[in-house]
Design a protein around this motif. Structure first.
Motif, short mmCIF file in Angstrom:
data_model
loop_
_atom_site.label_atom_id
_atom_site.label_comp_id
_atom_site.label_asym_id
_atom_site.label_seq_id
_atom_site.Cartn_x
_atom_site.Cartn_y
_atom_site.Cartn_z
N GLU A 1 72.07 -0.38 6.32
CA GLU A 1 72.88 -0.95 7.39
C GLU A 1 74.35 -0.58 7.23
OE1 GLU A 1 70.17 -4.95 8.28
OE2 GLU A 1 71.77 -4.97 6.78
N VAL B 1 70.36 -9.03 20.33
CA VAL B 1 70.13 -8.10 19.23
C VAL B 1 69.08 -8.70 18.30
CG1 VAL B 1 71.18 -6.90 17.28
CG2 VAL B 1 72.50 -7.26 19.37
N ASP C 1 67.03 -6.44 16.28
CA ASP C 1 66.95 -5.55 15.13
C ASP C 1 68.32 -4.92 14.93
OD1 ASP C 1 66.41 -3.76 13.17
OD2 ASP C 1 64.77 -2.74 14.20
N MET D 1 69.36 -2.79 12.66
CA MET D 1 69.29 -1.34 12.40
C MET D 1 69.13 -0.57 13.70
SD MET D 1 69.57 -0.60 9.16
CE MET D 1 68.71 0.94 8.92
N ALA D 2 68.23 -1.04 14.58
CA ALA D 2 68.02 -0.35 15.86
C ALA D 2 69.29 -0.39 16.71
CB ALA D 2 66.86 -1.00 16.61
N ALA D 3 69.99 -1.53 16.69
CA ALA D 3 71.22 -1.63 17.47
C ALA D 3 72.29 -0.68 16.94
CB ALA D 3 71.74 -3.07 17.43
N GLU E 1 71.73 2.16 15.24
CA GLU E 1 71.32 3.53 15.56
C GLU E 1 71.61 3.87 17.02
OE1 GLU E 1 67.25 3.62 14.47
OE2 GLU E 1 67.64 4.02 12.34
N LYS E 2 71.31 2.91 17.90
CA LYS E 2 71.56 3.14 19.33
C LYS E 2 73.06 3.28 19.60
CE LYS E 2 70.42 1.23 23.87
NZ LYS E 2 69.78 0.10 24.59
N ARG F 1 74.14 6.78 18.51
CA ARG F 1 73.71 7.80 19.47
C ARG F 1 74.56 7.76 20.73
NH1 ARG F 1 68.44 6.31 17.78
NH2 ARG F 1 68.25 4.90 19.59
N GLU G 1 71.54 10.34 13.79
CA GLU G 1 70.59 9.70 12.91
C GLU G 1 71.06 9.83 11.46
OE1 GLU G 1 68.22 7.99 14.03
OE2 GLU G 1 68.38 8.58 16.12
N LEU H 1 63.61 9.19 10.30
CA LEU H 1 62.53 8.36 10.83
C LEU H 1 61.20 9.11 10.72
CD1 LEU H 1 64.30 7.06 14.04
CD2 LEU H 1 64.01 5.87 11.87
#
Length: 350
Positions: free
Chosen positions: A188, A240, A242, A244-246, A248-249, A252, A266, A270
């Motif tokens: 994180e 929110v 996750d 980690m997903a937030a 990563e998004k 990007r 990234e 993954l």
């Protein structure tokens, strides 16, 4: 720039006559209070409670209210005899590294202008000494009825002074941090670092007050008798779930906004999805070659027909757009003429 205070900098036995000038300005849009029924201005009048009448500014003085409610008059002459060495002097008491100053203490900013030709030499001496030492000066001064703390530093070729809050005026951040114990893992933190690097730096001169600009648009529209601009729909922010997903998004999205490849955002690799079907084997021989040629010919023919239909569709769309544009412009001009006629008739009626 108009000076707001005249005095001197006390630098040991060196005295530097200076003028205090505001280094910042408030550019916010100010509103007046009005009576909503008729638009009349709401004003505050200064009234004497004993005589029940409005008094002028020349009749107004200062007074200190005692604990029992007694008012003790304080005159400007009383204030001029304050037993303070900093009444008209910015007294330098120490020189410290700039990182010793807590930004929470920073207050108003001023420029110190040299007070005449005799002040040029000692002013320049203090400025160059501050530059070479890479330190800031801590000083005491009196302004607007109280003694204050200040920090002197060099800005280009001038000396600036930042008013500082006294240490006991800064609150401790008690009860501000989350009570729950939270652990942040290395992945994180890596993504947070990647997001910070992607957003990068910015020139502060490029930032501007968008709220003030939007407010100016509303005021201009109201002044012109037009409808105020529509408020854009706020971006939907989901909950929110996750972190980690937030992250990563976010990385990007920041990459895409800078025109970079989103794949570079990234940080962690993954796992790739497994393909359900295997890749078809290549067939050898004349039959496969003939079949491939026939398929290519079919694709070329279908592509040509698709291009023709696309061209026809585009021509039809252009004609439709031209018709709708003409209709819109006609409607706008008709609306403007109607508004102009109404305005003219209102003026004649008035």
């Amino acid at each position: 720039m108009r000076s707001i205070w005249n005095g001197a900098i006390s630098f040991g036995l060196v005295s530097i006559p200076i003028k205090l000038v505001n280094a910042t300005e408030n550019r916010s849009i100010a509103f007046r209070q009005i009576h909503t029924e008729d638009g009349g201005r709401i004003r505050y009048r200064k009234v004497c409670e004993l005589e029940d009448r409005e008094v002028s500014q020349a009749e107004i003085g200062k007074g200190y209210e005692d604990a029992d409610g007694t008012i003790i008059p304080i005159t400007d002459e009383d204030l001029s005899h304050l037993p303070l060495p900093t009444a008209k002097t910015i007294e330098i008491v120490a020189f410290v590294p700039a990182d010793r100053i807590d930004p929470l203490q920073m207050d108003s900013a001023y420029y110190l202008a040299a007070g005449g030709a005799p002040a040029a030499k000692p002013y320049t001496l203090l400025r160059e000494a501050l530059k070479r030492s890479q330190k800031v000066a801590i000083a005491k001064y009196a302004l607007r009825g109280r003694e204050r703390l200040g920090m002197l530093r060099v800005v280009e070729d001038a000396i600036a002074m930042h008013g500082l809050l006294w240490p006991d005026e800064v609150r401790a951040p008690e009860g501000v941090a989350p009570d729950a114990h939270v652990t942040v893992n290395d992945k994180e933190l890596d993504l947070a670092d990647a997001l910070m690097d992607t957003l990068g730096e910015i020139e502060l001169d490029e930032l501007h007050d968008e709220y003030r600009e939007a407010l100016e648009e509303v005021v201009a529209a109201k002044a012109a008798g037009e409808a105020p601009p529509q408020t854009p729909e706020p971006a939907k922010s989901g909950k929110v779930l996750d972190l980690m997903a937030a992250l990563e998004k976010s990385v990007r999205a920041a990459k895409e906004s800078r025109g970079e490849e989103p794949g570079e955002a990234e940080v962690r690799s993954l796992p790739q999805r497994k393909t359900a079907r295997a890749a078809p084997k290549q067939a050898a021989g004349k039959k496969s070659t003939a079949a491939a040629k026939k398929a290519a010919a079919k694709k070329t023919a279908s592509s040509a027909s698709a291009k023709k239909s696309t061209a026809k569709t585009a021509q039809g769309a252009k004609k439709t757009a031209a018709k709708s544009t003409t209709a819109k412009s006609t409607a706008k001009s008709t609306a403007k003429k109607t508004v102009a006629k109404k305005t003219a008739s209102r003026k004649r009626t008035a």
